[in-house]
Write a protein that holds these residues in place. Structure first.
Motif, PDB file in Angstrom:
ATOM      1  N   ILE A   1     -31.901 -90.223 -10.086  1.00 47.91           N
ATOM      2  CA  ILE A   1     -33.018 -89.803 -11.389  1.00 47.91           C
ATOM      3  C   ILE A   1     -32.922 -90.891 -12.275  1.00 47.91           C
ATOM      4  O   ILE A   1     -33.910 -91.237 -12.732  1.00 47.91           O
ATOM      5  CB  ILE A   1     -32.289 -88.323 -11.752  1.00 47.91           C
ATOM      6  N   VAL A   2     -31.703 -91.227 -12.672  1.00 53.99           N
ATOM      7  CA  VAL A   2     -31.422 -92.423 -13.741  1.00 53.99           C
ATOM      8  C   VAL A   2     -32.248 -93.557 -13.458  1.00 53.99           C
ATOM      9  O   VAL A   2     -32.932 -94.146 -14.185  1.00 53.99           O
ATOM     10  CB  VAL A   2     -30.153 -92.527 -13.984  1.00 53.99           C
TER      11      VAL A   2
ATOM     12  N   PHE B   1     -41.464 -86.299 -16.098  1.00 49.38           N
ATOM     13  CA  PHE B   1     -40.925 -87.223 -15.156  1.00 49.38           C
ATOM     14  C   PHE B   1     -39.540 -86.954 -14.719  1.00 49.38           C
ATOM     15  O   PHE B   1     -39.133 -87.373 -13.579  1.00 49.38           O
ATOM     16  CB  PHE B   1     -40.729 -88.828 -16.301  1.00 49.38           C
ATOM     17  N   ILE B   2     -38.527 -86.693 -15.734  1.00 47.91           N
ATOM     18  CA  ILE B   2     -37.235 -86.275 -15.293  1.00 47.91           C
ATOM     19  C   ILE B   2     -37.316 -85.273 -14.071  1.00 47.91           C
ATOM     20  O   ILE B   2     -36.366 -85.300 -13.176  1.00 47.91           O
ATOM     21  CB  ILE B   2     -36.568 -86.056 -16.490  1.00 47.91           C
TER      22      ILE B   2
ATOM     23  N   PHE C   1     -36.079 -85.526 -10.348  1.00 50.62           N
ATOM     24  CA  PHE C   1     -35.003 -84.373  -9.874  1.00 50.62           C
ATOM     25  C   PHE C   1     -35.466 -83.974  -8.508  1.00 50.62           C
ATOM     26  O   PHE C   1     -34.747 -83.974  -7.504  1.00 50.62           O
ATOM     27  CB  PHE C   1     -34.584 -83.495 -10.503  1.00 50.62           C
ATOM     28  N   LEU C   2     -36.877 -83.704  -8.356  1.00 51.19           N
ATOM     29  CA  LEU C   2     -37.352 -83.182  -7.184  1.00 51.19           C
ATOM     30  C   LEU C   2     -37.395 -84.177  -6.041  1.00 51.19           C
ATOM     31  O   LEU C   2     -36.989 -83.819  -4.989  1.00 51.19           O
ATOM     32  CB  LEU C   2     -38.663 -82.652  -7.529  1.00 51.19           C
ATOM     33  N   GLY C   3     -37.616 -85.332  -6.306  1.00 48.20           N
ATOM     34  CA  GLY C   3     -37.703 -86.372  -5.280  1.00 48.20           C
ATOM     35  C   GLY C   3     -36.059 -86.709  -4.689  1.00 48.20           C
ATOM     36  O   GLY C   3     -35.681 -86.780  -3.579  1.00 48.20           O
ATOM     37  N   ALA C   4     -35.231 -86.628  -5.619  1.00 54.79           N
ATOM     38  CA  ALA C   4     -33.691 -86.875  -5.197  1.00 54.79           C
ATOM     39  C   ALA C   4     -33.334 -85.517  -4.527  1.00 54.79           C
ATOM     40  O   ALA C   4     -32.623 -85.821  -3.599  1.00 54.79           O
ATOM     41  CB  ALA C   4     -32.855 -87.045  -6.358  1.00 54.79           C
TER      42      ALA C   4
ATOM     43  N   ALA D   1     -45.361 -90.452 -12.182  1.00 55.49           N
ATOM     44  CA  ALA D   1     -44.841 -89.438 -11.731  1.00 55.49           C
ATOM     45  C   ALA D   1     -44.603 -89.756 -10.075  1.00 55.49           C
ATOM     46  O   ALA D   1     -43.551 -89.286  -9.673  1.00 55.49           O
ATOM     47  CB  ALA D   1     -45.474 -88.389 -11.912  1.00 55.49           C
ATOM     48  N   GLY D   2     -45.645 -90.214  -9.648  1.00 50.41           N
ATOM     49  CA  GLY D   2     -45.513 -90.306  -8.176  1.00 50.41           C
ATOM     50  C   GLY D   2     -44.482 -91.417  -7.875  1.00 50.41           C
ATOM     51  O   GLY D   2     -43.490 -91.207  -7.075  1.00 50.41           O
ATOM     52  N   LEU D   3     -44.426 -92.543  -8.665  1.00 50.36           N
ATOM     53  CA  LEU D   3     -43.462 -93.763  -8.242  1.00 50.36           C
ATOM     54  C   LEU D   3     -42.045 -93.098  -8.724  1.00 50.36           C
ATOM     55  O   LEU D   3     -41.056 -93.411  -8.000  1.00 50.36           O
ATOM     56  CB  LEU D   3     -43.625 -94.849  -9.473  1.00 50.36           C
ATOM     57  N   ASP D   4     -41.720 -92.107  -9.683  1.00 54.36           N
ATOM     58  CA  ASP D   4     -40.706 -91.490  -9.976  1.00 54.36           C
ATOM     59  C   ASP D   4     -40.017 -90.789  -8.928  1.00 54.36           C
ATOM     60  O   ASP D   4     -38.818 -90.991  -8.508  1.00 54.36           O
ATOM     61  CB  ASP D   4     -40.730 -90.884 -11.330  1.00 54.36           C
ATOM     62  N   PHE D   5     -40.998 -89.889  -8.383  1.00 51.68           N
ATOM     63  CA  PHE D   5     -40.441 -88.950  -7.268  1.00 51.68           C
ATOM     64  C   PHE D   5     -39.994 -90.052  -6.110  1.00 51.68           C
ATOM     65  O   PHE D   5     -38.965 -89.824  -5.408  1.00 51.68           O
ATOM     66  CB  PHE D   5     -41.748 -88.256  -6.750  1.00 51.68           C
ATOM     67  N   PHE D   6     -40.804 -91.123  -5.629  1.00 55.58           N
ATOM     68  CA  PHE D   6     -40.469 -91.766  -4.739  1.00 55.58           C
ATOM     69  C   PHE D   6     -39.325 -92.762  -4.704  1.00 55.58           C
ATOM     70  O   PHE D   6     -38.492 -93.054  -3.696  1.00 55.58           O
ATOM     71  CB  PHE D   6     -41.757 -92.584  -3.928  1.00 55.58           C
ATOM     72  N   ILE D   7     -38.965 -93.314  -6.126  1.00 56.71           N
ATOM     73  CA  ILE D   7     -37.976 -94.259  -6.079  1.00 56.71           C
ATOM     74  C   ILE D   7     -36.521 -93.407  -5.928  1.00 56.71           C
ATOM     75  O   ILE D   7     -35.754 -93.620  -5.500  1.00 56.71           O
ATOM     76  CB  ILE D   7     -38.190 -94.726  -7.809  1.00 56.71           C
TER      77      ILE D   7
END
Length: 108
Positions: free
Chosen positions: A53-54, A85-86, A90-93, A8-14
């Motif tokens: 996000i993708v 995760f999605i 989204f929150l990161g983007a 989740a952390g990686l998804d956010f920062f990516i």
């Protein structure tokens, strides 16, 4: 739980990095093309949000397949994880887009 938090952390920062990096590089390119950098940054950040996000969740249709196959089999936990995760991507983007908007607020 550790796997979930690290992914989740990686998804956010990516997702965050894709939007910030893309908008920043677009602004640098716009200077060379004699276009207004702030406007270019805002437009690019908004257009990159879905692609960030993708990219964060894997860049393909596989996460959607995981959701579908697990729900059809009655396993809700893996499907809920993919949905989380999605949402986190989204929150990161979205946070990156809002940061770009805040930075460009006075310039545009």
């Amino acid at each position: 739980m550790s796997y979930f938090l690290s992914k989740a952390g990686l998804d956010f920062f990516i997702a965050f990095g894709v939007v910030i990096g893309g908008a920043t590089l677009a602004a640098i390119g716009s200077v060379f093309m004699l276009l207004p950098p702030a406007t270019t940054m805002l437009d690019t950040a908004a257009r990159l949000k879905i692609w960030a996000i993708v990219a964060a969740i894997g860049g393909s249709i596989d996460p959607v397949r995981v959701i579908e196959s697990n729900i059809m089999e009655g396993h809700l936990s893996p499907a809920a994880q993919q949905i989380c995760f999605i949402i986190i991507a989204f929150l990161g983007a979205h946070l990156a887009t809002e940061l770009v908007r805040l930075i460009c607020k006075g310039a545009a």
